[in-house]
Design a protein around this motif. Sequence first.
Motif, PDB file in Angstrom:
ATOM      1  N   MET A   1       0.841  -1.202   0.000  1.00  0.00           N
ATOM      2  CA  MET A   1       0.000   0.000   0.000  1.00  0.00           C
ATOM      3  C   MET A   1       0.869   1.243   0.000  1.00  0.00           C
ATOM      4  O   MET A   1       1.826   1.343   0.763  1.00  0.00           O
ATOM      5  N   ILE A   2       0.581   2.192  -0.896  1.00  0.00           N
ATOM      6  CA  ILE A   2       1.317   3.450  -0.965  1.00  0.00           C
ATOM      7  C   ILE A   2       0.387   4.580  -0.563  1.00  0.00           C
ATOM      8  O   ILE A   2      -0.678   4.771  -1.142  1.00  0.00           O
ATOM      9  N   ASP A   3       0.797   5.327   0.438  1.00  0.00           N
ATOM     10  CA  ASP A   3       0.009   6.452   0.936  1.00  0.00           C
ATOM     11  C   ASP A   3       0.719   7.741   0.539  1.00  0.00           C
ATOM     12  O   ASP A   3       1.805   8.029   1.018  1.00  0.00           O
ATOM     13  N   ILE A   4       0.127   8.503  -0.379  1.00  0.00           N
ATOM     14  CA  ILE A   4       0.736   9.748  -0.825  1.00  0.00           C
ATOM     15  C   ILE A   4       0.073  10.913  -0.112  1.00  0.00           C
ATOM     16  O   ILE A   4      -1.125  11.157  -0.275  1.00  0.00           O
ATOM     17  N   LYS A   5       0.829  11.615   0.692  1.00  0.00           N
ATOM     18  CA  LYS A   5       0.291  12.757   1.420  1.00  0.00           C
ATOM     19  C   LYS A   5       0.123  13.945   0.475  1.00  0.00           C
ATOM     20  O   LYS A   5       0.798  14.058  -0.538  1.00  0.00           O
ATOM     21  N   THR A   6      -0.742  14.856   0.841  1.00  0.00           N
ATOM     22  CA  THR A   6      -1.077  15.965  -0.045  1.00  0.00           C
ATOM     23  C   THR A   6      -0.033  17.063  -0.043  1.00  0.00           C
ATOM     24  O   THR A   6      -0.011  17.899  -0.930  1.00  0.00           O
ATOM     25  N   GLY A   7       0.861  17.074   0.935  1.00  0.00           N
ATOM     26  CA  GLY A   7       1.833  18.146   1.029  1.00  0.00           C
ATOM     27  C   GLY A   7       1.289  19.375   1.738  1.00  0.00           C
ATOM     28  O   GLY A   7       1.937  20.408   1.780  1.00  0.00           O
ATOM     29  N   GLN A   8       0.082  19.278   2.279  1.00  0.00           N
ATOM     30  CA  GLN A   8      -0.484  20.392   3.034  1.00  0.00           C
ATOM     31  C   GLN A   8       0.373  20.664   4.268  1.00  0.00           C
ATOM     32  O   GLN A   8       1.009  19.771   4.829  1.00  0.00           O
ATOM     33  N   VAL A   9       0.419  21.903   4.678  1.00  0.00           N
ATOM     34  CA  VAL A   9       1.183  22.272   5.861  1.00  0.00           C
ATOM     35  C   VAL A   9       0.522  21.676   7.101  1.00  0.00           C
ATOM     36  O   VAL A   9      -0.712  21.612   7.193  1.00  0.00           O
ATOM     37  N   LEU A  10       1.336  21.223   8.043  1.00  0.00           N
ATOM     38  CA  LEU A  10       0.804  20.705   9.298  1.00  0.00           C
ATOM     39  C   LEU A  10      -0.050  21.761   9.984  1.00  0.00           C
ATOM     40  O   LEU A  10       0.215  22.960   9.880  1.00  0.00           O
ATOM     41  N   ALA A  11      -1.056  21.323  10.710  1.00  0.00           N
ATOM     42  CA  ALA A  11      -1.883  22.254  11.469  1.00  0.00           C
ATOM     43  C   ALA A  11      -1.020  22.968  12.509  1.00  0.00           C
ATOM     44  O   ALA A  11      -0.107  22.383  13.094  1.00  0.00           O
ATOM     45  N   TYR A  12      -1.327  24.246  12.728  1.00  0.00           N
ATOM     46  CA  TYR A  12      -0.533  25.053  13.661  1.00  0.00           C
ATOM     47  C   TYR A  12      -0.563  24.442  15.057  1.00  0.00           C
ATOM     48  O   TYR A  12       0.452  24.446  15.767  1.00  0.00           O
ATOM     49  N   GLU A  13      -1.703  23.896  15.443  1.00  0.00           N
ATOM     50  CA  GLU A  13      -1.831  23.298  16.778  1.00  0.00           C
ATOM     51  C   GLU A  13      -0.869  22.118  16.925  1.00  0.00           C
ATOM     52  O   GLU A  13      -0.289  21.902  17.990  1.00  0.00           O
ATOM     53  N   LYS A  14      -0.700  21.356  15.823  1.00  0.00           N
ATOM     54  CA  LYS A  14       0.213  20.216  15.890  1.00  0.00           C
ATOM     55  C   LYS A  14       1.658  20.692  15.977  1.00  0.00           C
ATOM     56  O   LYS A  14       2.466  20.097  16.704  1.00  0.00           O
ATOM     57  N   ILE A  15       1.980  21.762  15.258  1.00  0.00           N
ATOM     58  CA  ILE A  15       3.328  22.324  15.335  1.00  0.00           C
ATOM     59  C   ILE A  15       3.657  22.704  16.787  1.00  0.00           C
ATOM     60  O   ILE A  15       4.743  22.390  17.306  1.00  0.00           O
ATOM     61  N   GLU A  16       2.724  23.364  17.446  1.00  0.00           N
ATOM     62  CA  GLU A  16       2.956  23.773  18.835  1.00  0.00           C
ATOM     63  C   GLU A  16       3.091  22.558  19.744  1.00  0.00           C
ATOM     64  O   GLU A  16       3.895  22.548  20.687  1.00  0.00           O
ATOM     65  N   GLN A  17       2.297  21.534  19.473  1.00  0.00           N
ATOM     66  CA  GLN A  17       2.387  20.300  20.249  1.00  0.00           C
ATOM     67  C   GLN A  17       3.764  19.657  20.058  1.00  0.00           C
ATOM     68  O   GLN A  17       4.362  19.142  21.009  1.00  0.00           O
ATOM     69  N   ARG A 341       7.755  30.606   8.942  1.00  0.00           N
ATOM     70  CA  ARG A 341       7.679  29.884   7.654  1.00  0.00           C
ATOM     71  C   ARG A 341       6.301  29.248   7.484  1.00  0.00           C
ATOM     72  O   ARG A 341       5.732  29.250   6.399  1.00  0.00           O
ATOM     73  N   TRP A 342       5.746  28.690   8.559  1.00  0.00           N
ATOM     74  CA  TRP A 342       4.409  28.083   8.501  1.00  0.00           C
ATOM     75  C   TRP A 342       3.370  29.119   8.080  1.00  0.00           C
ATOM     76  O   TRP A 342       2.511  28.836   7.245  1.00  0.00           O
ATOM     77  N   ILE A 343       3.452  30.316   8.645  1.00  0.00           N
ATOM     78  CA  ILE A 343       2.479  31.371   8.327  1.00  0.00           C
ATOM     79  C   ILE A 343       2.560  31.749   6.849  1.00  0.00           C
ATOM     80  O   ILE A 343       1.547  31.906   6.159  1.00  0.00           O
ATOM     81  N   ARG A 344       3.804  31.866   6.325  1.00  0.00           N
ATOM     82  CA  ARG A 344       3.962  32.223   4.913  1.00  0.00           C
ATOM     83  C   ARG A 344       3.411  31.135   4.003  1.00  0.00           C
ATOM     84  O   ARG A 344       2.758  31.427   2.991  1.00  0.00           O
ATOM     85  N   LEU A 345       3.668  29.893   4.354  1.00  0.00           N
ATOM     86  CA  LEU A 345       3.157  28.788   3.533  1.00  0.00           C
ATOM     87  C   LEU A 345       1.637  28.703   3.589  1.00  0.00           C
ATOM     88  O   LEU A 345       0.972  28.460   2.584  1.00  0.00           O
ATOM     89  N   GLU A 346       1.089  28.902   4.764  1.00  0.00           N
ATOM     90  CA  GLU A 346      -0.367  28.859   4.936  1.00  0.00           C
ATOM     91  C   GLU A 346      -1.055  29.935   4.074  1.00  0.00           C
ATOM     92  O   GLU A 346      -2.080  29.689   3.455  1.00  0.00           O
ATOM     93  N   LYS A 347      -0.454  31.117   4.020  1.00  0.00           N
ATOM     94  CA  LYS A 347      -1.030  32.201   3.225  1.00  0.00           C
ATOM     95  C   LYS A 347      -0.950  31.918   1.726  1.00  0.00           C
ATOM     96  O   LYS A 347      -1.774  32.390   0.948  1.00  0.00           O
ATOM     97  N   SER A 348       0.079  31.134   1.323  1.00  0.00           N
ATOM     98  CA  SER A 348       0.286  30.851  -0.104  1.00  0.00           C
ATOM     99  C   SER A 348      -0.614  29.751  -0.631  1.00  0.00           C
ATOM    100  O   SER A 348      -0.726  29.560  -1.842  1.00  0.00           O
TER     101      SER A 348
END
Length: 349
Positions: A1-17, A341-348
Amino acid sequence: MIDIKTGQVLAYEKIEQMFLQVSKLRIGVIGDGCLDVYWKANMNLSELSRETPHYPLPVVEERTSLGAAGNVAANLRDLGVGQVYLCTVIGDDWRGRELLNHLAMKQIDESHIIVYSDWITPAYCKPIRTGISHVEYEDPRIDFENRKSLSFHQEQKLIEQIDKLVTKVDAIIVTDQFKCGVVTPRIREVLIQYAREGLMIAVDSRNRIDHFTEMILKPNELETMKALHYQSKQKEPSMEEYIESARSLAQRQNSQVCMTLGEKGAIWIDKDQVTFVPSQAVLGTFDIVGAGDCFMSSFVSMLAAGFKGADAIAFAHLAASIVVKKIGMTGTANPSEIRERWIRLEKSL
């Protein structure tokens, strides 16, 4: 099984965690500590030598920083890992003393470092010229490297330090950089045994990734292909071939494998699960020096903190995308930079 992630930025809450969890970690780095040296020469000041038919390099700025295993340790510390240890062998020379000064400034534990007078502290010295246009040109590197292996007695002393270190840490990162480096076959077997006993050990090896088993292996695509003696039928291997080579390495070495693909992303092999995690594009001028160290430290930190492989890779991509924009240095990424960097990516998006 191959799971391809979307490349979306991690949620900010997870980053803080993630930041919270890594602050509780204790991680050791074992391997080839190195000093990076930068000499900037202003050629406008150069005058023809009276003794030789050459124009000397008038050095106007000198910078040093931690390299190889030292840079991995620096990245762990700047990321916010609670306690970082470096276990290596250095020489009784100016480069070794400078390396120790940098470790002290970073508050990296140096109690497992051994100093020998007949050993060379490795260094990559980079002369950089500037001229009338202020454009910088880098001359060929000047390398300090050992040309002989550790003696049996020296290996034994290093094993004693490793035995002490493993009692203190949640995970270990191994940096195997040089042909005649710290990670000898005997040291490697000691580490493999600790991995078999359940200690999380991750390895980055420039030329010997296929000599490690039972661990987390982090080769790039070229190191993987070389280890497998794999030759693609195409000019550039397809994603299917990359996945198959990573899977083959994992099976052969009985290991988890994180194979990095540069700007494309990374492939994570965990038993029968295959995950591809794309990275976010980095625009403009960039410098990949030190990016692998940042990726490795970030990735292993998050795995040790209990996060899934795909999330750990996504975080490592985020951190490494900061380091590649730090031109002319082996940089690190700290929490403030990662949040920005997360904020800039989220805005893009």
